[in-house]
Write an enzyme that holds these catalytic residues in place. Sequence first.
Site, PDB file in Angstrom:
ATOM      1  N   SER A 106       0.755  -1.224  -0.039  1.00 10.99           N
ATOM      2  CA  SER A 106       0.158   0.025   0.091  1.00 10.99           C
ATOM      3  C   SER A 106       0.882   1.249   0.127  1.00 10.99           C
ATOM      4  CB  SER A 106      -0.989  -0.119   1.389  1.00 10.99           C
ATOM      5  OG  SER A 106      -1.436   1.231   1.209  1.00 10.99           O
ATOM      6  N   HIS A 275     -14.271  -1.100  -2.081  1.00 13.00           N
ATOM      7  CA  HIS A 275     -13.463  -0.591  -1.005  1.00 13.00           C
ATOM      8  C   HIS A 275     -13.431  -1.725   0.372  1.00 13.00           C
ATOM      9  CE1 HIS A 275      -9.707   2.128  -0.796  1.00 13.00           C
ATOM     10  NE2 HIS A 275      -9.671   2.111   0.233  1.00 13.00           N
TER      11      HIS A 275
END
Length: 396
Positions: A106, A275
């Site tokens: 990430s 998400h």
Amino acid sequence: MIISAASDYRAAAQRILPPFLFHYMDGGAYSEYTLRRNVEDLSEVALRQRILKNMSDLSLETTLFNEKLSMPVALGPVGLCGMYARRGEVQAAKAADAHGIPFTLSTVSVCPIEEVAPAIKRPMWFQLYVLRDRGFMRNALERAKAAGCSTLVFTVDMPTPGARYRDAHSGMSGPNAAMRRYLQAVTHPQWAWDVGLNGRPHDLGNISAYLGKPTGLEDYIGWLANNFDPSISWKDLEWIRDFWDGPMVIKGILDPEDARDAVRFGADGIVVSNHGGRQLDGVLSSACALPAIADAVKGDIAILADSGIRNGLDVVRMIALGADTVLLGRAFLYALATAGQAGVANLLNLIEKEMKVAMTLTGAKSISEITQDSLVQVLGKELPAALAPMAKGNAA
């Protein structure tokens, strides 16, 4: 605690973690309707059992972006992994590498690109947000290329952060958040020792490398909130497509027309994703959105999917609904928080075993044989609207 299923890791993680961290990963946006539907809709997808198919030669292997995967699973991008286990990104990456699947780092990881990439043999994937600070984006892309990252996962469903009410209640944000987090940390000794003391530094490695100074949790919340860019459009992505010469995946697709736009743009893949229910509450679950998207672009672009996947059976369901590969999020983070690298490794073994059972009992000897024909109507009950066309003619 005995871990016999992937779901056991959630309960274990809740006991180990300070509440602000557990609820940050476990929670969703607003009333968490979409968060729940992600799991519930997927659980309502019934598979078609077949018998006497000679399943002695069964393989989970697949290929994606010219990479061989031991199974159609990758660890998706999850922020702050290093707050859930000591140098958590490194531990998760090692587990994925050992199992023969990709790990995605990430943008907002604790461990920077330069710490994670050398720890594994397999090239990792890198996830990037659309941010106002284009200098940071270019810096991150340059560093990812230099580290040998193979695939860029570009997250486009966060032009603004979702309203996550649990965060204010748990201490991740809200009044006296720093003091509340401190009190929670000292009352959770296993986490305090493993991560709080021995997992330092706790700054956001990729952001710190760009800013040239440590970036802690408070800095992260402020910096990220100020850098989301609601003005972003497809045109703004053109320089990234030109700069990045490897596979590029657009993450956050829920509509067939957006999927077609991704094909026209020249993306190599999309991730059907809401998400994890953390952005807009009330949108379609990934399981409901996936079939129409697959009908629109299957064969033109690689289709990945996430949100709601908790076990190997869910992986098979998503493949049957039209995905080529799935991304794990919360599922691997629960395991990471519980037992670090060993926990993630065990989770992947569990998922592989569950997939083999599901494939054996549905007569699919390979990933390519998991198709819409593997699905049936739930007994006496219509599937969610987006799934119903796929069950026509296959009612049990």
